[in-house]
Design a protein around this motif. Structure first.
Motif, PDB file in Angstrom:
ATOM      1  N   LYS A 136       0.847  -1.199   0.000  1.00  0.00           N
ATOM      2  CA  LYS A 136       0.000   0.000   0.000  1.00  0.00           C
ATOM      3  C   LYS A 136       0.883   1.250   0.000  1.00  0.00           C
ATOM      4  O   LYS A 136       2.048   1.223   0.409  1.00  0.00           O
ATOM      5  CB  LYS A 136      -0.952  -0.014   1.186  1.00  0.00           C
ATOM      6  N   PHE A 137       0.300   2.332  -0.427  1.00  0.00           N
ATOM      7  CA  PHE A 137       1.044   3.560  -0.686  1.00  0.00           C
ATOM      8  C   PHE A 137       0.984   4.470   0.548  1.00  0.00           C
ATOM      9  O   PHE A 137       0.413   5.560   0.527  1.00  0.00           O
ATOM     10  CB  PHE A 137       0.480   4.249  -1.935  1.00  0.00           C
ATOM     11  N   ASP A 138       1.603   3.979   1.635  1.00  0.00           N
ATOM     12  CA  ASP A 138       1.564   4.715   2.908  1.00  0.00           C
ATOM     13  C   ASP A 138       2.844   5.500   3.160  1.00  0.00           C
ATOM     14  O   ASP A 138       3.012   6.108   4.222  1.00  0.00           O
ATOM     15  CB  ASP A 138       1.296   3.749   4.076  1.00  0.00           C
ATOM     16  N   GLY A 139       3.783   5.476   2.207  1.00  0.00           N
ATOM     17  CA  GLY A 139       5.032   6.212   2.355  1.00  0.00           C
ATOM     18  C   GLY A 139       6.142   5.438   3.022  1.00  0.00           C
ATOM     19  O   GLY A 139       7.250   5.964   3.179  1.00  0.00           O
ATOM     20  N   TYR A 140       5.880   4.185   3.410  1.00  0.00           N
ATOM     21  CA  TYR A 140       6.874   3.383   4.135  1.00  0.00           C
ATOM     22  C   TYR A 140       7.404   2.214   3.315  1.00  0.00           C
ATOM     23  O   TYR A 140       8.213   1.436   3.812  1.00  0.00           O
ATOM     24  CB  TYR A 140       6.269   2.838   5.434  1.00  0.00           C
ATOM     25  N   HIS A 141       6.941   2.076   2.088  1.00  0.00           N
ATOM     26  CA  HIS A 141       7.295   0.887   1.311  1.00  0.00           C
ATOM     27  C   HIS A 141       7.723   1.269  -0.103  1.00  0.00           C
ATOM     28  O   HIS A 141       7.242   0.714  -1.085  1.00  0.00           O
ATOM     29  CB  HIS A 141       6.093  -0.073   1.225  1.00  0.00           C
ATOM     30  N   GLU A 142       8.630   2.197  -0.207  1.00  0.00           N
ATOM     31  CA  GLU A 142       9.090   2.602  -1.536  1.00  0.00           C
ATOM     32  C   GLU A 142       9.836   1.442  -2.198  1.00  0.00           C
ATOM     33  O   GLU A 142      10.720   0.844  -1.601  1.00  0.00           O
ATOM     34  CB  GLU A 142      10.007   3.825  -1.430  1.00  0.00           C
TER      35      GLU A 142
ATOM     36  N   LYS B 286       0.197   5.489 -10.613  1.00  0.00           N
ATOM     37  CA  LYS B 286      -0.847   6.341 -10.036  1.00  0.00           C
ATOM     38  C   LYS B 286      -2.206   5.659 -10.119  1.00  0.00           C
ATOM     39  O   LYS B 286      -3.012   5.736  -9.186  1.00  0.00           O
ATOM     40  CB  LYS B 286      -0.877   7.696 -10.743  1.00  0.00           C
TER      41      LYS B 286
ATOM     42  N   GLU C 101      -2.222   2.940  -7.507  1.00  0.00           N
ATOM     43  CA  GLU C 101      -2.442   3.510  -6.178  1.00  0.00           C
ATOM     44  C   GLU C 101      -3.915   3.867  -5.977  1.00  0.00           C
ATOM     45  O   GLU C 101      -4.492   3.589  -4.912  1.00  0.00           O
ATOM     46  CB  GLU C 101      -1.584   4.754  -5.958  1.00  0.00           C
TER      47      GLU C 101
ATOM     48  N   ARG D 116      -6.217   2.273  -3.047  1.00  0.00           N
ATOM     49  CA  ARG D 116      -6.929   3.093  -2.064  1.00  0.00           C
ATOM     50  C   ARG D 116      -8.435   2.852  -2.111  1.00  0.00           C
ATOM     51  O   ARG D 116      -9.105   2.870  -1.072  1.00  0.00           O
ATOM     52  CB  ARG D 116      -6.601   4.571  -2.274  1.00  0.00           C
TER      53      ARG D 116
ATOM     54  N   ASP E  27      -2.942   5.410   5.560  1.00  0.00           N
ATOM     55  CA  ASP E  27      -1.707   6.194   5.523  1.00  0.00           C
ATOM     56  C   ASP E  27      -0.825   5.995   6.751  1.00  0.00           C
ATOM     57  O   ASP E  27       0.161   6.710   6.930  1.00  0.00           O
ATOM     58  CB  ASP E  27      -2.034   7.677   5.334  1.00  0.00           C
TER      59      ASP E  27
ATOM     60  N   LYS F 120       1.615   3.202   8.820  1.00  0.00           N
ATOM     61  CA  LYS F 120       2.444   2.074   8.400  1.00  0.00           C
ATOM     62  C   LYS F 120       1.733   0.732   8.627  1.00  0.00           C
ATOM     63  O   LYS F 120       1.260   0.437   9.727  1.00  0.00           O
ATOM     64  CB  LYS F 120       3.778   2.077   9.151  1.00  0.00           C
TER      65      LYS F 120
END
Length: 372
Positions: free
Chosen positions: A124-130, A142, A145, A149, A182, A184
């Motif tokens: 998921k696109f939570d900013g912790y799994h680039e 996009k 994502e 979501r 959003d 982690k």
């Protein structure tokens, strides 16, 4: 360039008369209507306590968007193996990191037959799994994502509210706050590919692609797959085929939700059977979304549920061992156990699977279960 991908062409459904499971279908269009949530909870109650499987319809994700994701999955699996292997890390898998690509053939299932499953997990696109992705994924990231979501907001959030009402929680958003997109967590979208097998190989492994098991998270969303293969173990101990229903998602409840509810909500037992004769030579393409509590959530039974307290459901398999695992600890332990590469079953003549007890250990005192 994004968008230059052929449309997804659905496989012709089986015409065989299979022993289909009888599952309820929740109409999520009722969710916003007066009295709709109560009606949905009444429908849901028996399903999650006894089977752990149901369908949902009218979930506000157009079929064109679902088909687009199937098309992207198809394009990913059409890539050369050497390209897909750039996104595979065997050491990561064995440490419980499950995102990226997993090739087929990593493990002997038994009787010298290797697994036939490829997996590509997009966190998921939570900013912790680039992560790096192949071009076909990155050019459409996009769109992916947005779909990820929507799986969460249009389906998972609504189901969590219904579960909270079932549990008589004082706030119907309590479970939602433990599953924020959003924050982690280990939710992921999956493209999955099962290659058709030779009939002799299928016979050697009891006609199964995957033996009976449960999923480790909260709920799993399985978008319609016309290749019949999924089977569930019902409350009478019978294996039944799950029919691919038009314009629905098949939902199953999972281990973390069972832990949070002290066993009230059943973690559904399911397996993947070789397809029926008229689809036996067809590869099966899967599109799934796995929802899990946020990583920091402790998987103890929910303490402020009047229903759980009234029923005395105040412990679970973890707390009975003196363990108070967070979701992150549970996911790493369970996924590490799942990905041990040398685990191999002894497959008996009747198709039953037997495993070495040590291979199934997740944490001391707790072992995975496989169901025959």
């Amino acid at each position: 360039m994004p968008g230059l991908i052929d449309r997804y062409a659905e496989v012709t459904p089986t015409k065989e008369n299979l022993d289909w499971a009888e599952l309820i279908t929740l109409d999520l269009s009722l969710y916003e209507q007066p009295g709709g949530k109560a009606e949905l909870v009444n429908q849901l109650d028996h399903a999650v306590r006894h089977v752990g499987f149901f369908y949902v319809k009218n979930f506000n994700i157009p079929q064109e968007e679902v088909n687009r994701q199937f098309a992207l999955g198809r394009e990913f699996y059409a890539l050369p193996l050497e390209e897909k292997l750039k996104y595979h890390n065997a050491a990561d898998l064995e440490r419980g990191e499950y995102n990226g690509y997993r090739p087929s053939g990593r493990r002997n299932i038994g009787n010298e037959v290797k697994d036939n499953i490829q997996v590509y997990n997009i966190p998921k696109f939570d900013g912790y799994h680039e992560r790096a992705h192949p071009a076909v994924v990155q050019e459409n990231i996009k769109e992916i994502e947005e779909f990820s979501r929507k799986c969460h907001s249009e389906v998972v959030v609504k189901l969590l509210c219904l579960f909270a009402i079932l549990l008589e929680l004082p706030d119907e958003d309590q479970l939602v706050r433990d599953h924020l997109y959003d924050v982690k967590g280990e939710d992921h979208l999956r493209y999955m590919h099962y290659a058709a097998r030779d009939p002799e190989e299928n016979k050697k492994v009891g006609e199964l692609y995957v033996s009976g098991h449960t999923d480790l998270g909260t709920v799993t969303l399985l978008f319609r797959q016309p290749v019949a293969a999924l089977q569930i173990l019902n409350s009478e101990g019978e294996w039944k085929w799950v029919k691919p229903q038009d314009a629905t998602i098949t939902i199953n409840t999972c281990d973390a939700l069972t832990a949070l509810t002290g066993g009230l909500i059943k973690s559904s037992i399911h397996r993947v059977h070789a397809p029926p004769a008229d689809q036996a030579d067809v590869d099966r393409l899967g599109l799934l979304y796995f929802a899990r509590p946020n990583n920091h959530v402790v998987l103890d039974p929910i303490p402020n549920s009047p229903l759980l307290n009234r029923l005395g459901l105040t412990t679970n398999a973890f707390t009975q061992l003196g363990q108070h695992l967070t979701t992150e600890e549970w996911v790493i332990a369970r996924q590490s156990q799942q990905q041990r590469p040398k685990v191999e079953a002894k497959i008996l003549n009747d198709g039953k699977y037997e495993y070495n007890e040590k291979d199934l250990e997740i944490i001391p005192g707790l072992a995975a279960k496989y169901y025959n």
